[in-house]
Write an enzyme that holds these catalytic residues in place. Sequence first.
Site, PDB file in Angstrom:
ATOM      1  N   GLU A 175       0.826  -1.222   0.000  1.00 17.50           N
ATOM      2  CA  GLU A 175       0.000   0.000   0.000  1.00 17.50           C
ATOM      3  C   GLU A 175       0.861   1.274   0.000  1.00 17.50           C
ATOM      4  O   GLU A 175       2.074   1.218   0.274  1.00 17.50           O
ATOM      5  CB  GLU A 175      -0.925   0.009   1.209  1.00 17.50           C
ATOM      6  CG  GLU A 175      -0.191   0.002   2.554  1.00 17.50           C
ATOM      7  CD  GLU A 175      -1.006   0.588   3.706  1.00 17.50           C
ATOM      8  OE1 GLU A 175      -1.504   1.725   3.573  1.00 17.50           O
ATOM      9  OE2 GLU A 175      -1.105  -0.072   4.743  1.00 17.50           O
ATOM     10  N   LYS A 231      -3.453  -2.264  15.884  1.00 15.39           N
ATOM     11  CA  LYS A 231      -2.897  -1.377  16.907  1.00 15.39           C
ATOM     12  C   LYS A 231      -3.887  -1.142  18.011  1.00 15.39           C
ATOM     13  O   LYS A 231      -5.081  -1.055  17.759  1.00 15.39           O
ATOM     14  CB  LYS A 231      -2.643  -0.026  16.259  1.00 15.39           C
ATOM     15  CG  LYS A 231      -1.236   0.271  16.071  1.00 15.39           C
ATOM     16  CD  LYS A 231      -1.047   1.736  15.783  1.00 15.39           C
ATOM     17  CE  LYS A 231       0.213   1.844  14.978  1.00 15.39           C
ATOM     18  NZ  LYS A 231      -0.057   1.561  13.578  1.00 15.39           N
TER      19      LYS A 231
HETATM   20  N1  PSU Z   1      -2.334   1.445  10.634  1.00 14.01           N
HETATM   21  C1  PSU Z   1      -1.015   1.626  10.718  1.00 14.01           C
HETATM   22  N2  PSU Z   1      -0.363   2.359   9.780  1.00 14.01           N
HETATM   23  C2  PSU Z   1      -1.025   2.900   8.727  1.00 14.01           C
HETATM   24  C3  PSU Z   1      -2.438   2.685   8.629  1.00 14.01           C
HETATM   25  C4  PSU Z   1      -3.051   1.966   9.600  1.00 14.01           C
HETATM   26  O1  PSU Z   1      -0.398   1.137  11.644  1.00 14.01           O
HETATM   27  O2  PSU Z   1      -0.403   3.570   7.892  1.00 14.01           O
HETATM   28  C5  PSU Z   1      -3.180   3.216   7.453  1.00 14.01           C
HETATM   29  C6  PSU Z   1      -3.506   2.079   6.457  1.00 14.01           C
HETATM   30  O3  PSU Z   1      -3.400   2.574   5.144  1.00 14.01           O
HETATM   31  C7  PSU Z   1      -4.953   1.768   6.772  1.00 14.01           C
HETATM   32  C8  PSU Z   1      -5.467   3.142   7.117  1.00 14.01           C
HETATM   33  O4  PSU Z   1      -5.653   1.180   5.698  1.00 14.01           O
HETATM   34  O5  PSU Z   1      -4.430   3.756   7.859  1.00 14.01           O
HETATM   35  C9  PSU Z   1      -6.740   3.088   7.917  1.00 14.01           C
HETATM   36  O6  PSU Z   1      -7.272   4.366   8.016  1.00 14.01           O
HETATM   37  P1  PSU Z   1      -8.770   4.564   8.503  1.00 14.01           P
HETATM   38  O7  PSU Z   1      -8.779   4.113   9.923  1.00 14.01           O
HETATM   39  O8  PSU Z   1      -9.042   6.015   8.325  1.00 14.01           O
HETATM   40  O9  PSU Z   1      -9.618   3.689   7.611  1.00 14.01           O
END
Ligand code: PSU
Length: 308
Positions: A28, A163
Site C-alpha cells: 500500500e 494497533k
Molecule cells: N495502521 C497503521 N499504519 C497505517 C495505517 C493503519 O499502523 O499507515 C493506514 C492504512 O493505510 C490503513 C489506514 O488502511 O491507515 C486506515 O485508516 P482509517 O482508519 O481512516 O480507515
Amino acid sequence: MHLLEKHLVISTEVSTALAEGRPVVALESTIISHGMPYPKNVQTALNVEQVIRDNGAIPATIAILQGKLVVGLNHQQIEHLGKEGSNVIKTSRRDIPFIVAAKKDGATTVASTMILAQMAGIKVFATGGIGGVHRQAETSMDISADLQELANTSVAVVCAGVKSILDIGLTLEYLETYGVPVIGHQTSKMPAFYTRESGFSVDYQLDNPSEIAQSLAAKWQLGLKGGVVIANPIPAEHSMDEKLIEDTINSALQDMQDAGVSGKDSTPFLLARIAKVTAGKSLEANIQLVYNNAALGAQIAVQLAKLL
Ligand code: PSU
Ligand code: MN
C-alpha cells in the site's frame, strides 16, 4: 477497450509475472505518504520491495497517480509519494472515483489497495497494520472501511495485527460477523502491532507459508469470496514495552480529542503522536514489523502460486 483498462496501469514486470503465474505481493501507499515521515518512508518502502524479492516474489506497490490506478510503482514514483507526504490524498474505497476523475494523486489505504490488487489479479498483500473498529466506536461510529473490504474482496492481508489505538476485541467481532478469518502465523494470540499479544486469540494458528497458502486456496476455490487477515507478530527483539505503548496511546487519544481531530485524520494523527512521544522508537518497531510481514507475504505468495 475494457472500461477498466482505461484507468488501470500495471507495470511490465508485474503484468509479466502475473501472466506467467509467478508470485506477486501488493503493497500500500498510505503507509508511505501518511504513515511515516520522509525520508524514512521512502527508504522503508524500497527496502520492503527488496525483502519481497529476496523471498522469491515480485513487489507491486500501489497508488493512484494523476488519476491512473498504478500497480507496480517505480522508484521515482515511490519517492514522489514519500516526499509529498500528506499532500497526497489518503484514498479509501469511497475516494477512488474522485481522485481518478480529477486526475489527482492518491495514497491507497488497505481497503483501496485490496481493490486495486484484485483488479490486477494479485492475491497477497503485505503491510504494517490494518484499520479497524476505533475505541468508543459505539458513539463515534468510526470503523475503518478496511474491514468491509476484507469482507468483500478476495485478497489476503499480512499484517502485525491491530494497533491498540483501536478496540481490538470489537475489531475481531466485526471480522467474525463478516466471515473474515484471522490466521495467526506461529501464534494462537492476536498480536497488537507494537507488541506480540493483545489478550485476544486468533481463529486459527498456522505455522508455515505452505499451510497458510493451502487454506487461502481452499477458501477461494470454494467460492467463499472475501479477504483473510494473516496476523504475524512483531519479532520479539523489536517489540515494545506494553505499559509504555499503552500509556502513550492513551495520551495520544486524549490529545486527539483535545485537538478535535476525527474521521480519516484520526489514524495518521495518532501514529504521528505515538512516534513523537516514543522518540522514534515506535517508528523503528513499525519499520521492522513491515519487513517481517513482507517476507512472510512473499513466502505465502510463492506457495500460493503453486496452488492457484
Ligand atoms: N495502521 C497503521 N499504519 C497505517 C495505517 C493503519 O499502523 O499507515 C493506514 C492504512 O493505510 C490503513 C489506514 O488502511 O491507515 C486506515 O485508516 P482509517 O482508519 O481512516 O480507515
Ligand atoms: Mn475511520
